[in-house]
Design a protein around this motif. Structure first.
Motif, PDB file in Angstrom:
ATOM      1  N   THR A 193       0.819  -1.205   0.000  1.00 43.11           N
ATOM      2  CA  THR A 193       0.000   0.000   0.000  1.00 43.11           C
ATOM      3  C   THR A 193       0.859   1.264   0.000  1.00 43.11           C
ATOM      4  N   SER A 194       2.129   1.132   0.355  1.00 45.10           N
ATOM      5  CA  SER A 194       3.057   2.259   0.302  1.00 45.10           C
ATOM      6  C   SER A 194       3.551   2.440  -1.125  1.00 45.10           C
ATOM      7  N   LEU A 195       3.397   3.626  -1.669  1.00 42.34           N
ATOM      8  CA  LEU A 195       3.796   3.867  -3.055  1.00 42.34           C
ATOM      9  C   LEU A 195       5.314   3.858  -3.212  1.00 42.34           C
ATOM     10  N   ARG A 196       6.058   4.185  -2.161  1.00 39.03           N
ATOM     11  CA  ARG A 196       7.517   4.140  -2.271  1.00 39.03           C
ATOM     12  C   ARG A 196       8.014   2.704  -2.360  1.00 39.03           C
ATOM     13  N   LYS A 197       7.409   1.797  -1.581  1.00 38.66           N
ATOM     14  CA  LYS A 197       7.778   0.388  -1.710  1.00 38.66           C
ATOM     15  C   LYS A 197       7.313  -0.177  -3.045  1.00 38.66           C
ATOM     16  N   LEU A 198       6.164   0.277  -3.510  1.00 38.29           N
ATOM     17  CA  LEU A 198       5.666  -0.182  -4.803  1.00 38.29           C
ATOM     18  C   LEU A 198       6.614   0.244  -5.923  1.00 38.29           C
ATOM     19  N   MET A 199       7.117   1.472  -5.857  1.00 42.19           N
ATOM     20  CA  MET A 199       8.085   1.937  -6.852  1.00 42.19           C
ATOM     21  C   MET A 199       9.410   1.191  -6.724  1.00 42.19           C
ATOM     22  N   ALA A 200       9.755   0.769  -5.508  1.00 50.31           N
ATOM     23  CA  ALA A 200      10.983  -0.001  -5.311  1.00 50.31           C
ATOM     24  C   ALA A 200      10.885  -1.361  -6.002  1.00 50.31           C
ATOM     25  N   PHE A 201       9.770  -2.064  -5.802  1.00 50.88           N
ATOM     26  CA  PHE A 201       9.607  -3.358  -6.465  1.00 50.88           C
ATOM     27  C   PHE A 201       9.470  -3.187  -7.977  1.00 50.88           C
ATOM     28  N   SER A 202       8.876  -2.083  -8.396  1.00 49.47           N
ATOM     29  CA  SER A 202       8.827  -1.794  -9.832  1.00 49.47           C
ATOM     30  C   SER A 202      10.233  -1.606 -10.391  1.00 49.47           C
ATOM     31  N   SER A 203      11.103  -0.938  -9.630  1.00 48.92           N
ATOM     32  CA  SER A 203      12.487  -0.740 -10.062  1.00 48.92           C
ATOM     33  C   SER A 203      13.230  -2.065 -10.164  1.00 48.92           C
ATOM     34  N   ILE A 204      12.960  -2.991  -9.233  1.00 47.41           N
ATOM     35  CA  ILE A 204      13.576  -4.320  -9.288  1.00 47.41           C
ATOM     36  C   ILE A 204      13.129  -5.058 -10.552  1.00 47.41           C
ATOM     37  N   ASN A 205      11.849  -4.949 -10.879  1.00 48.71           N
ATOM     38  CA  ASN A 205      11.341  -5.578 -12.101  1.00 48.71           C
ATOM     39  C   ASN A 205      11.998  -4.987 -13.351  1.00 48.71           C
ATOM     40  N   HIS A 206      12.144  -3.672 -13.376  1.00 47.46           N
ATOM     41  CA  HIS A 206      12.783  -3.031 -14.534  1.00 47.46           C
ATOM     42  C   HIS A 206      14.259  -3.406 -14.626  1.00 47.46           C
ATOM     43  N   LEU A 207      14.895  -3.671 -13.484  1.00 43.82           N
ATOM     44  CA  LEU A 207      16.297  -4.108 -13.524  1.00 43.82           C
ATOM     45  C   LEU A 207      16.437  -5.431 -14.269  1.00 43.82           C
ATOM     46  N   GLY A 208      15.427  -6.320 -14.125  1.00 44.40           N
ATOM     47  CA  GLY A 208      15.466  -7.574 -14.868  1.00 44.40           C
ATOM     48  C   GLY A 208      15.461  -7.335 -16.370  1.00 44.40           C
ATOM     49  N   TRP A 209      14.619  -6.430 -16.829  1.00 45.03           N
ATOM     50  CA  TRP A 209      14.598  -6.089 -18.264  1.00 45.03           C
ATOM     51  C   TRP A 209      15.910  -5.446 -18.681  1.00 45.03           C
ATOM     52  N   LEU A 210      16.431  -4.576 -17.826  1.00 48.02           N
ATOM     53  CA  LEU A 210      17.649  -3.849 -18.166  1.00 48.02           C
ATOM     54  C   LEU A 210      18.838  -4.797 -18.296  1.00 48.02           C
ATOM     55  N   ILE A 211      18.944  -5.757 -17.373  1.00 51.56           N
ATOM     56  CA  ILE A 211      20.060  -6.714 -17.425  1.00 51.56           C
ATOM     57  C   ILE A 211      19.908  -7.640 -18.625  1.00 51.56           C
ATOM     58  N   SER A 212      18.664  -7.987 -18.996  1.00 48.06           N
ATOM     59  CA  SER A 212      18.468  -8.812 -20.192  1.00 48.06           C
ATOM     60  C   SER A 212      18.924  -8.079 -21.448  1.00 48.06           C
ATOM     61  N   GLY A 213      18.720  -6.765 -21.494  1.00 50.88           N
ATOM     62  CA  GLY A 213      19.252  -5.996 -22.615  1.00 50.88           C
ATOM     63  C   GLY A 213      20.760  -5.909 -22.585  1.00 50.88           C
ATOM     64  N   MET A 214      21.346  -5.934 -21.375  1.00 45.29           N
ATOM     65  CA  MET A 214      22.801  -5.873 -21.224  1.00 45.29           C
ATOM     66  C   MET A 214      23.494  -7.101 -21.809  1.00 45.29           C
ATOM     67  N   LEU A 215      22.799  -8.239 -21.830  1.00 40.84           N
ATOM     68  CA  LEU A 215      23.410  -9.475 -22.322  1.00 40.84           C
ATOM     69  C   LEU A 215      23.693  -9.427 -23.816  1.00 40.84           C
ATOM     70  N   TYR A 216      22.944  -8.612 -24.547  1.00 37.94           N
ATOM     71  CA  TYR A 216      23.016  -8.671 -26.008  1.00 37.94           C
ATOM     72  C   TYR A 216      23.591  -7.415 -26.643  1.00 37.94           C
ATOM     73  N   SER A 217      23.454  -6.272 -25.987  1.00 39.93           N
ATOM     74  CA  SER A 217      23.977  -5.049 -26.590  1.00 39.93           C
ATOM     75  C   SER A 217      24.126  -3.970 -25.530  1.00 39.93           C
ATOM     76  N   GLU A 218      25.186  -3.209 -25.634  1.00 34.61           N
ATOM     77  CA  GLU A 218      25.368  -2.092 -24.711  1.00 34.61           C
ATOM     78  C   GLU A 218      24.350  -0.994 -24.971  1.00 34.61           C
ATOM     79  N   ASN A 219      24.018  -0.779 -26.252  1.00 32.24           N
ATOM     80  CA  ASN A 219      23.033   0.248 -26.581  1.00 32.24           C
ATOM     81  C   ASN A 219      21.649  -0.100 -26.053  1.00 32.24           C
TER      82      ASN A 219
END
Length: 341
Positions: A169-195
């Motif tokens: 219910t805390s929006l700051r914790k919700l944004m924190a878990f959202s950031s963790i989820n986006h890190l997964g996408w970001l690292i998957s992009g890191m595997l194939y290209s720096e751009n």
């Protein structure tokens, strides 16, 4: 005056530490930049108006100090034993270095400190922690990629970031878990290209700033505070809450573009299983974004007319509308740009 002076000083050294890490040609120089960055962010976290800032800064310092000490130990071991030990030790030391850097950036399963630290910060410090503080560790992570280990990190970040935000219910914790989820996408992009991962990070930072600018402007910290938006007319509510859907990656909005190019890269490399898991669990994150917007979009309001007059006279609303214009129409503008090329 004095308060603003010391904040400006530590903000400059914060930026300098990150730039030193990025431009360093040795691991020791990179470690030194990370330490300057850490010691500059601690005073910025402290606030007399927030009782939880001391606890958050202590948690952040202890976690980052632990990660920095293990990183320095790993670097020393790597250079001492790399020349005369077996190749397997190089792999293990690389994994140790990657793990400490992922701990610094808050990726799962090293995320235990991230939501609790976010809960004790102001929105301005939260945006620094979610965006700028990730640049230096992620840049160093891209130097020591191990595919099998990073597949585990991607899956963990996507799953934990999606499921962890469901009961918040805390929006700051919700944004924190959202950031963790986006890190997964970001690292998957890191595997194939720096751009790829840099492009994703730029879009993620822009959308996070748009969302947090809105929340900071209205001083919203909890999900129940969304009921206060009854007094706004529906046009205002519609434009203000578009960044939430864009951050979730809903296709008509610009937040879908970085996910789109990463999905295309995963398909081109035949990694269908990870791609399907990432898309499936990202739909769960979209669910709790919609839950945030539900009160503003669908519930009743005090006014019946769509009146823009009061909306445009307020300066902060104009900034929100500017952010949301690029959020709503950004994908269309990008598509037109590539079409002309």
């Amino acid at each position: 005056m004095m308060k603003n002076t010391y904040k400006s000083l530590f903000l400059i050294t914060l930026i300098s530490g990150t730039l030193l890490t990025i431009s360093s040609s040795s691991w020791f120089g990179a470690w030194m930049g990370l330490e300057i960055n850490l010691l500059s962010f601690i005073p910025l976290m402290m606030s007399t108006n927030n009782l939880f800032s001391s606890e958050a800064s202590l948690k952040y310092f202890l976690t980052q100090a632990l990660a920095s000490s293990i990183l320095l130990f790993s670097i020393i071991l790597f250079f001492m034993l790399n020349n005369w030990m077996s190749t397997n030790f190089s792999v293990y030391s690389s994994l140790l270095i990657s793990s400490t850097l992922l701990l610094k950036s808050g990726a799962a399963p090293f995320h235990f400190w991230f939501p609790s630290v976010m809960e004790g910060l102001s929105w301005n410090n939260s945006i620094i922690l979610m965006t700028w503080q990730k640049i230096a560790p992620l840049m160093l992570v891209s130097y020591c990629i191990n595919f099998y280990f990073f597949y585990f990190i991607i899956m963990s970040s996507i799953i934990i970031g999606s499921l962890g935000g469901l009961n918040q219910t805390s929006l700051r914790k919700l944004m924190a878990f959202s950031s963790i989820n986006h890190l997964g996408w970001l690292i998957s992009g890191m595997l194939y290209s720096e751009n790829l991962w840099m492009t994703y990070f730029v879009f993620y930072s822009f959308l996070s700033i748009s969302v947090i600018f809105l929340l900071n402007n209205f001083k919203i910290f909890n999900l129940m505070q969304m009921f206060s938006f009854f007094k706004f007319n529906p046009s205002v509510k519609f434009f203000l809450f578009m960044p939430f859907l864009s951050l979730g990656g809903l296709p008509p909005f610009v937040g879908f573009f970085p996910k789109w190019i990463i999905i295309q890269s995963l398909i081109n490399t035949n990694t269908f299983f990870i791609m399907i898991v990432m898309v499936f669990f990202t739909l769960i994150t979209l669910f709790f974004y919609i839950r945030v917007c539900y009160n503003a979009f669908l519930l009743n309001h005090d006014e019946n007319n769509w009146n823009f007059k009061k909306f445009f006279y307020l300066k902060n609303y104009f900034y929100c509308l500017t952010f949301n214009f690029f959020t709503v129409f950004g994908l269309f503008l990008i598509s037109m740009f590539f079409w002309t090329i």
